[in-house]
Design a protein around this motif. Sequence first.
Motif, short mmCIF file in Angstrom:
data_model
loop_
_atom_site.label_atom_id
_atom_site.label_comp_id
_atom_site.label_asym_id
_atom_site.label_seq_id
_atom_site.Cartn_x
_atom_site.Cartn_y
_atom_site.Cartn_z
N UNK A 66 1.41 19.48 0.51
CA UNK A 66 0.43 18.84 -0.36
C UNK A 66 -0.81 19.71 -0.45
N UNK A 67 -1.60 19.47 -1.49
CA UNK A 67 -2.90 20.12 -1.63
C UNK A 67 -3.92 19.04 -2.02
N UNK A 68 -5.18 19.39 -1.93
CA UNK A 68 -6.23 18.45 -2.34
C UNK A 68 -6.04 18.06 -3.80
N UNK A 82 0.84 -1.20 0.00
CA UNK A 82 0.00 0.00 0.00
C UNK A 82 0.87 1.25 0.00
N UNK A 83 0.34 2.29 -0.60
CA UNK A 83 1.11 3.50 -0.78
C UNK A 83 0.56 4.66 0.05
N UNK A 84 1.46 5.42 0.64
CA UNK A 84 1.06 6.70 1.23
C UNK A 84 1.72 7.82 0.45
N UNK A 85 0.98 8.89 0.24
CA UNK A 85 1.52 10.05 -0.46
C UNK A 85 2.21 10.99 0.53
N UNK A 86 3.35 11.51 0.14
CA UNK A 86 4.06 12.50 0.94
C UNK A 86 4.70 13.52 0.02
N UNK A 87 5.18 14.59 0.62
CA UNK A 87 5.90 15.58 -0.16
C UNK A 87 7.34 15.13 -0.38
N UNK A 94 0.35 11.74 4.03
CA UNK A 94 1.02 12.26 5.22
C UNK A 94 1.38 13.71 4.97
N UNK A 95 0.99 14.60 5.87
CA UNK A 95 1.49 15.97 5.77
C UNK A 95 2.28 16.29 7.04
N UNK A 96 3.13 17.30 6.93
CA UNK A 96 3.88 17.76 8.09
C UNK A 96 3.85 19.28 8.08
N UNK A 97 3.38 19.86 9.16
CA UNK A 97 3.29 21.33 9.25
C UNK A 97 3.50 21.74 10.70
#
Lengths: 398, 398
Positions: B163-165, B127-132, B180-183
Motif C-alpha cells: 500500500x501507499x499513502x 467497518x472496513x480495513x484496507x489491505x493489499x 493493514x500492511x505486511x512487510x
Amino acid sequence: MIQSFLVSANMSDRLAKRTERISPFYVMELLRRAKQLETDDRDVIHMEIGEPDFPTPQLIIDAGIEHIQTGNVKYTAAAGLPELREKIAGFYRQRYGIAVSAERIFVTPGASGAFLLALGISVNPGEQLLLTDPCYPCNSNFIRLFDGEAGLIPVDAATGYQLTAELIKQHWTPATKGAVIASPSNPAGTLIDREVLKQTIAAVNALDGCFYSDEIYHGLVYGGNACSAIEFSDNVFVINSFSKYFGMTGWRIGWLIVPDKFVEAAEKLAQNIFIATSTHSQYAALAAFDQRTLAELELRRAEFEARRNFLYENLLRLGFDIPVKPDGAFYMYANCSGFTDDSYQFAMDFLETEAVAITPGKDFGVNDASHYIRFAYTTSIDRIALAMQRLERFINKG
Amino acid sequence: MIQSFLVSANMSDRLAKRTERISPFYVMELLRRAKQLETDDRDVIHMEIGEPDFPTPQLIIDAGIEHIQTGNVKYTAAAGLPELREKIAGFYRQRYGIAVSAERIFVTPGASGAFLLALGISVNPGEQLLLTDPCYPCNSNFIRLFDGEAGLIPVDAATGYQLTAELIKQHWTPATKGAVIASPSNPAGTLIDREVLKQTIAAVNALDGCFYSDEIYHGLVYGGNACSAIEFSDNVFVINSFSKYFGMTGWRIGWLIVPDKFVEAAEKLAQNIFIATSTHSQYAALAAFDQRTLAELELRRAEFEARRNFLYENLLRLGFDIPVKPDGAFYMYANCSGFTDDSYQFAMDFLETEAVAITPGKDFGVNDASHYIRFAYTTSIDRIALAMQRLERFINKG
C-alpha cells in the motif's frame, strides 16, 4: 475520498464498541493487592484461583518433553493431531459409552479456543444466547466478542443453579439463538440432573436453537454423575479442556465437539484463527488418557472431595449459607449475607486484614451477587484450615 | 415465548453468516492430494509450506523443557510473563533503536492471537480495513471474523505489492476504519520502503484510522531493511511472532504492540479470550533473544538468502516472470501466464505429474490471481534444484 468528519474523532473512539460490554475480572484488582501484600512478606492464602494446585501428571510431562526434544515442533493440522482426536473419541466411548466421530472433534487452545470456535461459527451480531446468572464471566464475554447478547437468566438453589427446559422456553425470544449450560457449574459447582439436561437439550432443539455444553470440570465430580450433552443429542456443541481434570492449565489445550453440519465451517475457521493448537501440548495430551495417568487423577479427585467436605462443613459452621452442596469442580458459592451486603468489600477487607484471597460474587453476574463469594479449594486442607481460622477471626472482629 | 417460525429452520441455517465470507485455503485440497501421493510412495517436494524447515533452536528447546520439568505449567498473566514482555521491549531497543513500554506488549498465541486481539478491540461490524490484494488470506478473514469488511486494494510491481499513502487516501470511505500492511509481504516477499511506510502511517493517522503492521517475517530479510511501524508512530498496532524467524511455529507464540489507549481493552479481552498464552512456550521464548540463538538464526537467514537467489534465477530461466525480486520472507510470487491462464489447475497438474506442491494465486485474492503461483523456499537447495528439474520437464511437456 477523505472524510473530514472522521478526523475529529480521537483514538479512544476507535475502540470497538464490544469492549465496553465485556466485563473485566473484578478479582484482578484483588489479585494486584494480594501480590503487594506478598511483596510485604504477608502469607496470602489463595482461594480465588480456578486452577488445580497439583503439577501436570508425569506421563504427560514426559510425552511433551519427548516431542520437544525432536526439535520438530511444527504446525499440526488445524483440527489437531489425528491420533489425539481419535483418543478423545475413545475417551467418550470408554467413559460415557458414546460413539463420537473423531471428525467432529476439534483440538483447541484451551476451552477458550473451543468457545471462540463454537461461537464464531454459530453466533451472528445481535443474536442472543441464554445462560445462567451466576455463571463464569468468559462464557458471556465470548458471546459479546461476536456482538451477540448474553441473555442472563437468574438461577438459584431451586434449580441447582442450572437452566431448565421451562426456563429456556420462558426466556426464549425471536433474537435467541441458543443456550449455554455448564455442569459442573462455576461458581456453584453444581451438576445438572440427567433428566433435566435431556429435557433442556430437547427444548432447545425443538426451538431449532444451538445448545452449548461447557463440560470443563468433568472428571472432578464427588457425587452423582456428570452427563455429557453428547449422550442425548448429536446436535450440540460440547466444550471441554485438558486444564482442570487433567492438570494441564498452562499447556492451553482443550477440545470442541461440533454437530455434523458445523464441521466444515469449524475446520475453515480453525485454520484461520488458530492455524493449530500448540504442537507439544497436543503430543503431551496423548498421554492424558493413559490408565496410569487416569489412576493418578483419581487420587487427586479424592483429595478435592476431601477438601470440599472440609470446606463445606467449616463454612456452614461459621454461619455461611451454601444453598446447594456442590458436587463438582473446586468451588463453593457461599452466601455471606449474615455478615455483609457488599461481598466485594467483604473480600477486599478479608484480604487486607487476614491475607486470604476469595472471589466476589459480582465476577459472576448481578443476580444477588453482592451477597455471595466464591471459595476455590485449590489449595491443601492445611491451608484451607488456616484460612478458616482467619475467616473466623475476621467475622468475629467484624 | 416460543417462536414457531424459528422451528422450521434447519441446522445449516444456524451457521453464522460470517462463515460464508471466510474463504477456505485452496491449497488444502492440494495438500490432501499430496498426502495421497505420499501414501503411494511418491516423493513429493513441498514448496507450498509457510513454515521454516529448520528445527527450533536448541537453547529455546532447552528453556522450554527446563520449565516443563518443574511440572509447574500454570497460567501466566493474560498479557504474558513480565520478563518476556521486557525482553521483547529490549529487542526493539536493540534491533530498531526504539523504546517501547512493556505495558504495550501482549504475548499472544501466535500472530493469529495477535490479530484476534488487535481486531477484537478495534473493529466493529460493518467497518472496513484496507489491505493489499494479493495478501495472506487470514489477514482478511480476521476482519470478517468480527463482521468487518476487507477492502482489498489491487497492488502490483508498481508499488512493490505494498500500500501507499496515495492508495489509502484514494480508497478511504466513511466505513473505513484503518489499513493493514505486511512487510515482508506474503505472497510477494516484498518490503515496504521506509519513506512509504512513514507516509502511509501518517495518512492513516490523519484520517484518524487504525494502522496495523504485520511484521511476522522480520528478521528474514535479504536486502534493504525491514522497518517497524513502531519507528514512526506510537499510534499503530504491530503484529509479530516467534514462528518464522525464531523457528517456533508449533509453539504458537507471538506478540502484539498496541497504542496506549488500547492497553486496557487489550488486557480485558486477552483475559477473556485466551486466559493466557501457553506457559512453556513463553518460558522457551525467553531464550529466543539470547545472542547464541540470534547467531544461529543469522546462519539460517543466510541459507534462506542462498535459496532465494537460486530459486529466483531458476524461475526466470524457465520463463516465469517475477515482477519484484523479493527481499524477505521465504516466498516467491511468480507470474505463470507464459504457461497457463489457470494457475490453480497448473498447480494441481504439476503436483499430479511431477509431485511438487506449490500454492495457487487464488489463495491470496482475486487480483490477477489466476496468473500467479507462490513458491515457498522452505526446503533445501538440493530439493529446490530437483523441483526445478521437474518443473522444467513439466512445462516442456505442457
